[in-house]
Enzyme design. Sequence first.
Site, mmCIF file in Angstrom:
data_model
loop_
_atom_site.group_PDB
_atom_site.id
_atom_site.type_symbol
_atom_site.label_atom_id
_atom_site.label_comp_id
_atom_site.label_asym_id
_atom_site.label_seq_id
_atom_site.Cartn_x
_atom_site.Cartn_y
_atom_site.Cartn_z
ATOM 1 N N GLU A 186 0.796 -1.231 0.000
ATOM 2 C CA GLU A 186 0.000 0.000 0.000
ATOM 3 C C GLU A 186 0.834 1.289 0.000
ATOM 4 O O GLU A 186 0.640 2.174 0.824
ATOM 5 C CB GLU A 186 -0.964 -0.012 1.212
ATOM 6 N N ASN A 199 2.026 -5.304 -3.078
ATOM 7 C CA ASN A 199 0.625 -5.619 -2.779
ATOM 8 C C ASN A 199 -0.152 -4.338 -2.483
ATOM 9 O O ASN A 199 0.330 -3.465 -1.751
ATOM 10 C CB ASN A 199 0.618 -6.532 -1.536
ATOM 11 N N HIS A 235 -10.409 -6.095 -2.085
ATOM 12 C CA HIS A 235 -11.480 -5.826 -1.103
ATOM 13 C C HIS A 235 -12.584 -5.121 -1.896
ATOM 14 O O HIS A 235 -12.559 -3.905 -2.075
ATOM 15 C CB HIS A 235 -10.956 -4.955 0.036
ATOM 16 N N GLU A 237 -6.356 -10.736 -1.085
ATOM 17 C CA GLU A 237 -7.149 -10.462 0.121
ATOM 18 C C GLU A 237 -8.636 -10.392 -0.226
ATOM 19 O O GLU A 237 -9.369 -9.534 0.281
ATOM 20 C CB GLU A 237 -6.696 -9.141 0.773
ATOM 21 N N ASP A 293 -12.408 -10.219 -0.590
ATOM 22 C CA ASP A 293 -13.718 -10.257 0.059
ATOM 23 C C ASP A 293 -14.641 -9.320 -0.708
ATOM 24 O O ASP A 293 -14.181 -8.418 -1.402
ATOM 25 C CB ASP A 293 -13.681 -9.948 1.573
HETATM 26 O O1 9MR Z 1 -7.292 -8.075 8.721
HETATM 27 C C1 9MR Z 1 -6.433 -7.118 9.310
HETATM 28 C C2 9MR Z 1 -7.091 -6.559 10.558
HETATM 29 O O2 9MR Z 1 -7.258 -7.578 11.525
HETATM 30 C C3 9MR Z 1 -6.268 -5.410 11.105
HETATM 31 O O3 9MR Z 1 -6.937 -4.812 12.199
HETATM 32 C C4 9MR Z 1 -6.008 -4.401 10.017
HETATM 33 C C5 9MR Z 1 -5.175 -3.239 10.484
HETATM 34 O O4 9MR Z 1 -5.066 -2.283 9.495
HETATM 35 O O5 9MR Z 1 -5.352 -5.031 8.937
HETATM 36 C C6 9MR Z 1 -6.147 -5.999 8.352
HETATM 37 O O6 9MR Z 1 -5.548 -6.515 7.186
HETATM 38 C C7 9MR Z 1 -5.275 -5.564 6.158
HETATM 39 C C8 9MR Z 1 -4.063 -6.089 5.410
HETATM 40 O O7 9MR Z 1 -3.005 -6.320 6.293
HETATM 41 C C9 9MR Z 1 -3.654 -5.138 4.314
HETATM 42 N N1 9MR Z 1 -4.739 -4.825 3.446
HETATM 43 C C10 9MR Z 1 -5.989 -4.413 4.088
HETATM 44 C C11 9MR Z 1 -6.394 -5.436 5.140
HETATM 45 C C12 9MR Z 1 -7.734 -5.042 5.753
HETATM 46 O O8 9MR Z 1 -7.627 -3.850 6.463
#
Ligand code: 9MR
Length: 470
Positions: free
Chosen positions: A165, A206, A242, A270, A272
């Site tokens: 990101e 990513n 997402h 990722e 969903d």
């Molecule tokens: O699923 C993850 C969640 O449990 C955390 O609180 C969050 C913190 O930002 O990160 C989530 O995973 C993220 C991933 O690492 C990167 N892309 C977005 C995902 C969803 O926020």
Amino acid sequence: MPAPAGRARRVLAATAAAAVVGTLAVGMAVAAPSTTDAAPTLGQLAAAKGRYFGSATDNPTLTNAPYTAVLGGEFNQITVGNTQKWMYTEPSRGQFDYTQADRIVDFAQAHNQVVRGHTLVWHNQLPGWIDTVPAGELLGVVRNHIANVAGHYRGDVVHWDVVNEAFEEDGTRRQSVFQQKIGDGYIAEAFKAARAADPNAELYYNDYNIEGIGAKSDAVYNLVRSFKQQGIPIDGVGLQAHLVLGQVPSTLRQNIQRFADLGVDVAITELDIRMRTPRDATKDAQQAADYRAVTNACLAVTRCVGITVWDFSDGYSWIPSVFPGEGAALIYDENFGKKPAYWAVYEALGGTTTTTTTTTTTTTTTGGNGTGCTATYRVTGQWHGGYQAEVTVRNTATSATTGWAVRWTLAQGQTVGSLWNGVATTSGRDVTVRNADYNGRIAVGGTASFGFTGTSTGANPVPTITCATT
Ligand code: 9MR
């Protein structure tokens, strides 16, 4: 700097040789999850197409038996959802802790699943001390972090999300601490450090909102192209995906293809697809179509090596806490029942189903505590030689149940195989399923469900079932 010790090495392909049913384009062997059911798993179907189908997971859920049964049985890839991030792996400067992430990697290896490492350099989930590092020292800190973490997992991780990101929606660089203190070059430096730490891991950039063609994916495209021109190591691009119900980008396949044409692999990392809750049949059908479209787009491009859902059950998704009023984004419901989205992926990966929804509601019986229940038996999927069914128990009494039992008699040629959210006993063709230890209590008017797969050599008739509270 001394080389990090690393984990005990384990060669996944060798231990899983008997179960290997395919080989990925990136060259790693993909093991099929073991199953005794007639129905193939998503992992097995993906492996037969030279790909993986996986899920992210997080440490708190590893103690939940119904959850781990699906996680370990259904998928052939796992992503560490949180605990490989910087705040967990280097909570104090120079002090590394792999306790939690190791548990997930151990789980994956015990189930013959390959691991995507996530993530080495990200602006989020950083320890507080990072902000205090003087600008002139931060690149050294980044290199040291990558050398240690990627070194620890050398040989255990097939992909690393090296940088996550790094771009804004308009394609400019995100003003992270790394961007501000190191400058544009930090991404290339991170990839070089990752290659040195684990020469066999595929190195991924990513990001989200880069699934379709647009300003942000153009920026990533230009980054990858310039890395390729300069000989900076990069092997793949992760499209997080997402997504929002009904909004799979129409340029998804074309976008995957243009990255592939640069000479990198692509992974859906990722996935969903969220909706306004509650679910209903119309939204479920749209979601199934969306999941099917994403799966087909990946399958259409040889270098699209696999798909990962961002956890698999609606009960364990990050969506509701971040997008109030939205959720139900995954392929299993809260009770680990397979949703239409599951079956859409299953079919897109080559599995065959007939979507029978035969329903029978039957006898109410009164249990010893004077309360009653009804049970509804539904065939949720059928394929040659097998079927999946779901039974929903409803408390029709005026007080909560403490336990319940459902009974039916199998037809000739029918068996019950693996069953979840209940405990089955059989005597000849008579089947009794009692509640599991966590779902015996049903509130007044509420329901509990269990599901199972079985084999069937004949017409697979819906049985007459009875329900009793216990
Ligand atoms: O699923 C993850 C969640 O449990 C955390 O609180 C969050 C913190 O930002 O990160 C989530 O995973 C993220 C991933 O690492 C990167 N892309 C977005 C995902 C969803 O926020």
